[in-house]
Design a protein around this motif. Sequence first.
Motif, PDB file in Angstrom:
ATOM      1  N   GLN A 167      25.512   9.935 -20.982  1.00  0.00           N
ATOM      2  CA  GLN A 167      27.166  10.563 -21.078  1.00  0.00           C
ATOM      3  C   GLN A 167      27.421  10.597 -19.362  1.00  0.00           C
ATOM      4  OE1 GLN A 167      23.439  12.030 -20.579  1.00  0.00           O
ATOM      5  NE2 GLN A 167      23.737  14.175 -20.927  1.00  0.00           N
ATOM      6  N   THR A 168      26.549  10.666 -17.981  1.00  0.00           N
ATOM      7  CA  THR A 168      27.335  10.702 -17.729  1.00  0.00           C
ATOM      8  C   THR A 168      27.107   9.281 -16.562  1.00  0.00           C
ATOM      9  OG1 THR A 168      26.251  12.626 -16.530  1.00  0.00           O
ATOM     10  CG2 THR A 168      27.468  11.767 -15.342  1.00  0.00           C
ATOM     11  N   PRO A 169      28.949   8.978 -16.930  1.00  0.00           N
ATOM     12  CA  PRO A 169      29.415   7.453 -15.700  1.00  0.00           C
ATOM     13  C   PRO A 169      28.896   7.345 -14.425  1.00  0.00           C
ATOM     14  CG  PRO A 169      31.509   8.257 -17.352  1.00  0.00           C
ATOM     15  CD  PRO A 169      30.242   9.865 -17.298  1.00  0.00           C
ATOM     16  N   MET A 170      28.672   6.035 -13.974  1.00  0.00           N
ATOM     17  CA  MET A 170      28.375   6.220 -12.523  1.00  0.00           C
ATOM     18  C   MET A 170      30.021   6.379 -11.457  1.00  0.00           C
ATOM     19  SD  MET A 170      24.928   6.097 -11.867  1.00  0.00           S
ATOM     20  CE  MET A 170      25.310   6.188 -10.448  1.00  0.00           C
ATOM     21  N   ARG A 171      30.904   6.616 -12.132  1.00  0.00           N
ATOM     22  CA  ARG A 171      31.211   6.250 -11.261  1.00  0.00           C
ATOM     23  C   ARG A 171      32.887   7.212 -12.207  1.00  0.00           C
ATOM     24  NH1 ARG A 171      32.597   0.682  -8.237  1.00  0.00           N
ATOM     25  NH2 ARG A 171      29.914   1.074  -8.611  1.00  0.00           N
ATOM     26  N   GLY A 172      34.233   6.737 -11.506  1.00  0.00           N
ATOM     27  CA  GLY A 172      35.694   7.222 -12.283  1.00  0.00           C
ATOM     28  C   GLY A 172      36.016   8.681 -11.635  1.00  0.00           C
ATOM     29  N   HIS A 173      35.184   9.348 -11.590  1.00  0.00           N
ATOM     30  CA  HIS A 173      35.158  11.065 -11.760  1.00  0.00           C
ATOM     31  C   HIS A 173      34.866  11.405 -10.191  1.00  0.00           C
ATOM     32  CE1 HIS A 173      36.980  15.195 -11.799  1.00  0.00           C
ATOM     33  NE2 HIS A 173      38.064  14.739 -12.956  1.00  0.00           N
ATOM     34  N   PRO A 174      35.498  12.465  -9.373  1.00  0.00           N
ATOM     35  CA  PRO A 174      34.551  12.906  -8.203  1.00  0.00           C
ATOM     36  C   PRO A 174      33.163  13.935  -9.013  1.00  0.00           C
ATOM     37  CG  PRO A 174      36.588  13.350  -8.002  1.00  0.00           C
ATOM     38  CD  PRO A 174      36.595  12.609  -8.885  1.00  0.00           C
ATOM     39  N   VAL A 175      33.277  14.524 -10.467  1.00  0.00           N
ATOM     40  CA  VAL A 175      33.064  14.841 -11.058  1.00  0.00           C
ATOM     41  C   VAL A 175      31.140  14.747 -11.517  1.00  0.00           C
ATOM     42  CG1 VAL A 175      31.554  16.966 -13.118  1.00  0.00           C
ATOM     43  CG2 VAL A 175      34.129  17.363 -11.766  1.00  0.00           C
ATOM     44  N   PHE A 176      31.353  13.453 -11.852  1.00  0.00           N
ATOM     45  CA  PHE A 176      30.628  12.186 -12.457  1.00  0.00           C
ATOM     46  C   PHE A 176      29.184  11.946 -11.081  1.00  0.00           C
ATOM     47  CE2 PHE A 176      33.757   9.952 -15.222  1.00  0.00           C
ATOM     48  CZ  PHE A 176      33.102  11.388 -16.347  1.00  0.00           C
ATOM     49  N   ILE A 177      30.041  11.864  -9.757  1.00  0.00           N
ATOM     50  CA  ILE A 177      29.145  11.594  -8.684  1.00  0.00           C
ATOM     51  C   ILE A 177      28.626  12.766  -8.417  1.00  0.00           C
ATOM     52  CG2 ILE A 177      29.435  10.672  -5.993  1.00  0.00           C
ATOM     53  CD1 ILE A 177      32.299   9.149  -7.518  1.00  0.00           C
ATOM     54  N   ALA A 178      29.525  13.713  -8.502  1.00  0.00           N
ATOM     55  CA  ALA A 178      28.630  14.490  -8.202  1.00  0.00           C
ATOM     56  C   ALA A 178      26.860  14.849  -8.920  1.00  0.00           C
ATOM     57  CB  ALA A 178      28.921  16.545  -8.130  1.00  0.00           C
ATOM     58  N   GLN A 179      27.654  14.840 -10.087  1.00  0.00           N
ATOM     59  CA  GLN A 179      26.635  15.210 -10.870  1.00  0.00           C
ATOM     60  C   GLN A 179      24.969  14.287 -11.180  1.00  0.00           C
ATOM     61  OE1 GLN A 179      29.609  15.358 -14.528  1.00  0.00           O
ATOM     62  NE2 GLN A 179      27.453  15.703 -15.324  1.00  0.00           N
ATOM     63  N   HIS A 180      25.360  13.518  -9.997  1.00  0.00           N
ATOM     64  CA  HIS A 180      24.710  12.301 -10.051  1.00  0.00           C
ATOM     65  C   HIS A 180      23.947  12.548  -8.629  1.00  0.00           C
ATOM     66  CE1 HIS A 180      24.698   9.403 -13.283  1.00  0.00           C
ATOM     67  NE2 HIS A 180      25.981   9.856 -13.218  1.00  0.00           N
ATOM     68  N   ALA A 181      24.630  12.759  -7.916  1.00  0.00           N
ATOM     69  CA  ALA A 181      23.655  13.317  -6.447  1.00  0.00           C
ATOM     70  C   ALA A 181      22.667  14.681  -6.664  1.00  0.00           C
ATOM     71  CB  ALA A 181      25.163  13.348  -5.427  1.00  0.00           C
ATOM     72  N   CYS A 182      23.503  15.432  -7.499  1.00  0.00           N
ATOM     73  CA  CYS A 182      22.753  17.022  -7.800  1.00  0.00           C
ATOM     74  C   CYS A 182      22.146  16.359  -8.386  1.00  0.00           C
ATOM     75  CB  CYS A 182      24.059  17.349  -8.317  1.00  0.00           C
ATOM     76  SG  CYS A 182      24.807  17.983  -6.544  1.00  0.00           S
ATOM     77  N   ALA A 183      21.234  15.610  -9.657  1.00  0.00           N
ATOM     78  CA  ALA A 183      20.343  15.948 -10.764  1.00  0.00           C
ATOM     79  C   ALA A 183      21.184  17.046 -11.759  1.00  0.00           C
ATOM     80  CB  ALA A 183      18.919  15.679 -10.567  1.00  0.00           C
ATOM     81  N   CYS A 184      22.942  16.742 -11.932  1.00  0.00           N
ATOM     82  CA  CYS A 184      22.897  17.326 -12.723  1.00  0.00           C
ATOM     83  C   CYS A 184      23.631  16.143 -14.342  1.00  0.00           C
ATOM     84  CB  CYS A 184      23.922  18.432 -12.614  1.00  0.00           C
ATOM     85  SG  CYS A 184      23.075  19.637 -11.051  1.00  0.00           S
ATOM     86  N   CYS A 185      22.998  15.155 -14.594  1.00  0.00           N
ATOM     87  CA  CYS A 185      24.086  13.944 -14.870  1.00  0.00           C
ATOM     88  C   CYS A 185      23.344  14.285 -16.521  1.00  0.00           C
ATOM     89  CB  CYS A 185      23.819  13.091 -14.117  1.00  0.00           C
ATOM     90  SG  CYS A 185      22.187  12.301 -13.999  1.00  0.00           S
TER      91      CYS A 185
END
Length: 91
Positions: A27-45
């Motif tokens: 549900q969380t794309p790898m790019r396209g929005h700073p929040v998506f990137i933060a979610q992957h970096a913070c294991a909140c994806c």
Amino acid sequence: MATIRRHCEDFIRTRLAPANPPNDGRQTPMRGHPVFIAQHACACCCRDCLAKWWRVPRGVAIPAERQQGIVDFLMAWIERENVLYETERFC
Ligand SMILES: [Zn+2]
């Protein structure tokens, strides 16, 4: 930043908080929005990552105050980091 926070709240509420989020794990794309990137970096994806790294129980909706905690954490990360570089995935 207020706009990003609003998006962040929407993403968490609609994509992560339901007991069984649609397309969980994708549900969380790898790019396209700073929040998506933060979610992957913070294991909140996705719920797998939230369960594994944050001990958020699976199969139950995430309460509003816990959602707010996740949003605060992601926003702090976005404000601290340069979110333009690619980050590693947890899942
Ligand atoms: Zn994940």
